[in-house]
Design a protein around this motif. Structure first.
Motif, short mmCIF file in Angstrom:
data_model
loop_
_atom_site.label_atom_id
_atom_site.label_comp_id
_atom_site.label_asym_id
_atom_site.label_seq_id
_atom_site.Cartn_x
_atom_site.Cartn_y
_atom_site.Cartn_z
N GLY A 1 -6.43 1.19 -0.73
CA GLY A 1 -5.50 1.58 0.33
C GLY A 1 -5.72 0.90 1.66
N LYS A 2 -6.61 -0.09 1.70
CA LYS A 2 -6.84 -0.84 2.93
C LYS A 2 -6.60 -2.33 2.67
N ILE A 3 -6.14 -3.03 3.71
CA ILE A 3 -5.79 -4.44 3.58
C ILE A 3 -6.82 -5.27 4.34
N TYR A 4 -7.28 -6.34 3.67
CA TYR A 4 -8.28 -7.22 4.26
C TYR A 4 -7.64 -8.57 4.56
N PRO B 1 -3.52 1.35 6.84
CA PRO B 1 -2.16 1.81 7.14
C PRO B 1 -2.09 3.30 7.46
N SER B 2 -3.00 4.10 6.91
CA SER B 2 -2.94 5.54 7.14
C SER B 2 -3.24 5.91 8.58
N THR B 3 -4.02 5.08 9.27
CA THR B 3 -4.34 5.34 10.68
C THR B 3 -3.78 4.27 11.61
N ASN B 4 -3.18 3.22 11.04
CA ASN B 4 -2.62 2.11 11.82
C ASN B 4 -3.68 1.50 12.74
N THR B 5 -4.88 1.26 12.17
CA THR B 5 -5.98 0.72 12.95
C THR B 5 -6.61 -0.48 12.24
N TRP B 6 -7.22 -1.35 13.05
CA TRP B 6 -7.92 -2.53 12.56
C TRP B 6 -9.42 -2.40 12.84
N THR B 7 -10.24 -2.91 11.90
CA THR B 7 -11.69 -2.86 12.03
C THR B 7 -12.29 -4.21 11.64
N PRO B 8 -13.17 -4.79 12.47
CA PRO B 8 -13.80 -6.06 12.08
C PRO B 8 -14.78 -5.86 10.93
N VAL C 1 0.86 -1.18 0.00
CA VAL C 1 0.00 0.00 0.00
C VAL C 1 0.90 1.23 0.00
N ASN C 2 0.75 2.05 -1.03
CA ASN C 2 1.51 3.31 -1.13
C ASN C 2 3.02 3.10 -1.01
N GLY C 3 3.52 2.04 -1.66
CA GLY C 3 4.96 1.83 -1.72
C GLY C 3 5.57 1.15 -0.53
N ARG C 4 4.75 0.74 0.42
CA ARG C 4 5.26 0.01 1.58
C ARG C 4 4.56 -1.34 1.68
N ILE C 5 5.31 -2.33 2.11
CA ILE C 5 4.81 -3.71 2.16
C ILE C 5 4.46 -4.04 3.60
#
Length: 401
Positions: free
Chosen positions: A189-192, A210-217, A144-148
């Motif tokens: 931009g979000k990973i599932y 990654p932009s907020t470093n948060t997880w959501t169910p 995402v945005n150049g970072r793995i």
């Protein structure tokens, strides 16, 4: 140096050298941490027995002078013939041909003839990168945005962020549900993180931003499974194969992140788990996997536009628990287990969907299974896995292979 043999001599004659050779004659770029020792030998004849120094000059492929050194020849005083040997540390950070020119001189400043040889530094398609701070296997990887981002897996719950531009790692927020043998896909931009195993098969879906470093169910997957694969087409995630704690499955389920909903699609022709998937031109290629207890060669392509499957050319090396990545419209399959109880493979094989053909490429330096892979700037990063400590990161540049 060392020398041997010799006879009488007259005065005032220049030495003569022959049979100059080097070993090795080539090395991959970057080997030896930037330098590599090159051993050289030459034969000499000097009637006066007063050989004193050796001069070595190095030029690059454009005839630019890189280095010139004159050193005393040790342990050879008084000999009129013999062999001289020595070692030179050559810079291996730049690919190209290096020209050695060499001659010897006696104590009266008479110089021998000049001999030359070529040492080649080749482009290295695989190079080692900074290891992960925490070992992982059976995890997922997405860019995402150049970072793995390394998500889940055996060895820890922390999300690991790799920046290829700086070759550095950072530790991010942990995945809420510990699991391995999951699949991950990125949309907008979000990973599932989908499915996996933590003592039982899971249908859990969690979204990482990654932009907020948060997880959501998120809404769980209809069918719990581990060892599954996924691909994204037109903003939707297609989750393919896998297994409960039992035989492999052929199931395909589509997840729409925009509506957080699931639907069932046409099953895969061959039930498989521990497979890999890659997307090229709107089609998802399901590659390898475990059909029974051995790694399989099967490749099948799914077209979401028509909800249909088609068989494709088999992978040269059957395997499961492998990783795939796409560069310039070609799919690269790396590592995995070729058999149920065998040693992991380091095979790297390239599939061209345009011609439906496979090609053997340079193998990974480290044999691994249950690894993950992702791409950035047309390079592939093969990350973690077993049986190593799970921290290994190796970068593959297809343009150099």
């Amino acid at each position: 140096g060392s020398g041997g043999g010799g006879g009488g001599g007259g005065g005032g004659s220049a030495p003569v050298i022959s049979n100059f050779s080097c070993s090795p004659t080539s090395t991959p770029e970057g080997s030896g941490g930037g330098t590599i020792p090159v051993w050289g030998t030459l034969d000499f004849v000097d009637n006066d027995g007063n050989v004193s120094t050796l001069t070595l000059t190095i030029f690059d492929s454009d005839d630019n002078l890189l280095d010139s050194t004159t050193d005393p020849i040790q342990g050879i005083s008084g000999l009129t013939s013999g062999t001289i040997e020595g070692v030179y540390d050559i810079n291996t950070s730049v690919a190209g041909n290096y020209m050695f020119e060499i001659y010897i001189t006696d104590t009266t400043n008479l110089s021998s003839n000049i001999l030359s040889d070529i040492f080649t530094v080749t482009d290295d398609s695989w190079v080692s990168k900074a290891p992960m701070p925490l070992g992982r296997s059976g995890m997922g990887a997405e860019n995402v945005n150049g970072r793995i981002y390394i998500i889940g897996g055996g060895g820890g719950d922390e999300t690991l962020e790799y920046d290829p531009a700086t070759d550095t790692w950072a530790i991010k927020a942990s995945i809420p549900t510990h699991r391995e043998q999951l699949t991950v896909s990125a949309v907008n931009g979000k990973i599932y993180a989908i499915g996996g195993y933590n003592g039982t098969q899971l249908n859990t879906v969690e979204e990482y931003d990654p932009s907020t470093n948060t997880w959501t169910p998120k809404n769980p997957m209809p069918t719990a499974r581990l060892g599954l694969a996924s691909g994204v087409v037109n903003g939707k995630i297609y989750v393919i194969g896998g297994a409960p704690l039992g035989p492999p499955m052929d199931i395909v389920e589509e997840y729409d992140p925009a509506t957080d909903t699931w639907s069932t699609k046409t099953p895969m022709p061959t039930a498989r788990d521990k497979l890999a998937a890659a997307v090229v031109n709107g089609k998802i290629y399901a590659i390898g996997g475990r059909v029974s207890d051995t790694g399989d060669w099967i490749v099948e392509a799914y077209d979401p536009a028509t909800n249909t499957w088609a068989p494709k050319a088999s992978m040269p090396t059957g395997r499961y628990a492998l990783a795939t990545a796409v560069v310039n419209g070609k799919i690269y399959a790396m590592g995995g287990y070729p058999s149920g109880a065998g040693t992991p493979s380091n095979a790297t094989e390239e599939y061209d969907p345009a011609t439906n053909t496979w090609a053997i490429k340079s193998p990974m330096p480290t044999e691994r299974a249950y690894l993950a892979a992702s791409t950035e700037n047309a390079k592939i990063y093969a990350i973690g896995g077993i049986p190593s400590a799970g921290t290994i990161v190796e970068e593959y540049d297809p343009s150099k292979d």
